[in-house]
Design a protein around this motif. Sequence first.
Motif, PDB file in Angstrom:
ATOM      1  N   UNK A   1       0.815  -1.222   0.000  1.00 14.79           N
ATOM      2  CA  UNK A   1       0.000   0.000   0.000  1.00 14.79           C
ATOM      3  C   UNK A   1       0.847   1.269   0.000  1.00 14.79           C
ATOM      4  N   UNK A   2       2.098   1.152   0.399  1.00  7.96           N
ATOM      5  CA  UNK A   2       2.939   2.339   0.568  1.00  7.96           C
ATOM      6  C   UNK A   2       4.182   2.217  -0.281  1.00  7.96           C
ATOM      7  N   UNK A   3       4.421   3.219  -1.137  1.00 10.61           N
ATOM      8  CA  UNK A   3       5.640   3.160  -1.911  1.00 10.61           C
ATOM      9  C   UNK A   3       6.503   4.396  -1.686  1.00 10.61           C
ATOM     10  N   UNK A   4       7.803   4.164  -1.751  1.00  3.35           N
ATOM     11  CA  UNK A   4       8.763   5.228  -1.487  1.00  3.35           C
ATOM     12  C   UNK A   4       9.620   5.485  -2.709  1.00  3.35           C
ATOM     13  N   UNK A   5       9.829   6.764  -3.008  1.00  5.86           N
ATOM     14  CA  UNK A   5      10.702   7.155  -4.117  1.00  5.86           C
ATOM     15  C   UNK A   5      11.708   8.160  -3.580  1.00  5.86           C
ATOM     16  N   UNK A   6      12.840   8.279  -4.268  1.00  5.30           N
ATOM     17  CA  UNK A   6      13.803   9.265  -3.775  1.00  5.30           C
ATOM     18  C   UNK A   6      14.056  10.402  -4.750  1.00  5.30           C
ATOM     19  N   UNK A   7      13.268  10.410  -5.854  1.00  7.40           N
ATOM     20  CA  UNK A   7      13.365  11.554  -6.768  1.00  7.40           C
ATOM     21  C   UNK A   7      11.966  11.997  -7.163  1.00  7.40           C
ATOM     22  N   UNK A   8      11.721  13.286  -7.070  1.00  9.04           N
ATOM     23  CA  UNK A   8      10.388  13.818  -7.351  1.00  9.04           C
ATOM     24  C   UNK A   8       9.989  13.546  -8.802  1.00  9.04           C
ATOM     25  N   UNK A   9      10.929  13.760  -9.713  1.00  2.00           N
ATOM     26  CA  UNK A   9      10.615  13.615 -11.136  1.00  2.00           C
ATOM     27  C   UNK A   9      10.206  12.184 -11.487  1.00  2.00           C
ATOM     28  N   UNK A  10      11.001  11.235 -10.987  1.00  4.86           N
ATOM     29  CA  UNK A  10      10.685   9.817 -11.193  1.00  4.86           C
ATOM     30  C   UNK A  10       9.324   9.470 -10.626  1.00  4.86           C
ATOM     31  N   UNK A  11       9.095   9.972  -9.438  1.00  6.64           N
ATOM     32  CA  UNK A  11       7.843   9.657  -8.752  1.00  6.64           C
ATOM     33  C   UNK A  11       6.649  10.184  -9.539  1.00  6.64           C
ATOM     34  N   UNK A  12       6.781  11.384 -10.108  1.00  3.80           N
ATOM     35  CA  UNK A  12       5.689  11.962 -10.900  1.00  3.80           C
ATOM     36  C   UNK A  12       5.379  11.080 -12.107  1.00  3.80           C
TER      37      UNK A  12
END
Length: 218
Positions: A50-61
Amino acid sequence: MIAANLAKVREKIRQAAERRGRDERSIKLVVVTKEAEVEEIREAIDAGISDIGENRVKEALLKHEELDSHVLTWHMVGHLQSNKARDAVKLFSVIHSVDSARLAQAIDKEAKKIGKVQDVFVEVNTSGEESKFGIKPEALDVFLKEAGHLKHINILGLMTMAPFVEDQELTRTHFRKLKELADRCSLKELSMGMTQDFEVAIEEGATMIRIGRAIFKG
Ligand SMILES: *Cc1c(COP(=O)(O)O)cnc(C)c1O
């Protein structure tokens, strides 16, 4: 494979919690997808994350657009630049990496604009390594005093990254330090523990663990 890896991780979480008499439901698994393809993330979603983590805003978008995002809670776990605060506040439910007063202010300002109170962790550099982000433990009181005035951020707790070392007992000292600091500041949540050290982190009180490789590369 991903479902099997997840099952293994979950079993290890359960066992680590049990060793300390903790309720495993008090530990949230944030699945870090920075090295995962969208297809792999879908597999993990099908396996119940249910929870995902990213470390770059651009990638996450980009991933956010491709994934069925309303089933997910998004976490920003990596270093965040103040000029990305606007996108970050829009996308992430939790920002784990607040490491300066300047960033806290930027997040507060952007959250205010969209009528949000942003949940955050304060990242602490418990090891003192130059290469690591995070506020120095001795600077935490001053930081909290300043950030405590900001109405559009809600500080859930403290986050740290332990150094990469073989010796789990050395790792443990960093997690203990974070727990002590959080207790002293009456903060409840601890974001700590990655693939190499999440079991120790749970033993030392982690409430959110951030795991990538054990799930996608295991
Ligand atoms: C990549 C990353 C993780 C996950 O690390 P793994 O070793 O893949 O489990 C956790 N936290 C942060 C801040 C990261 O950048």
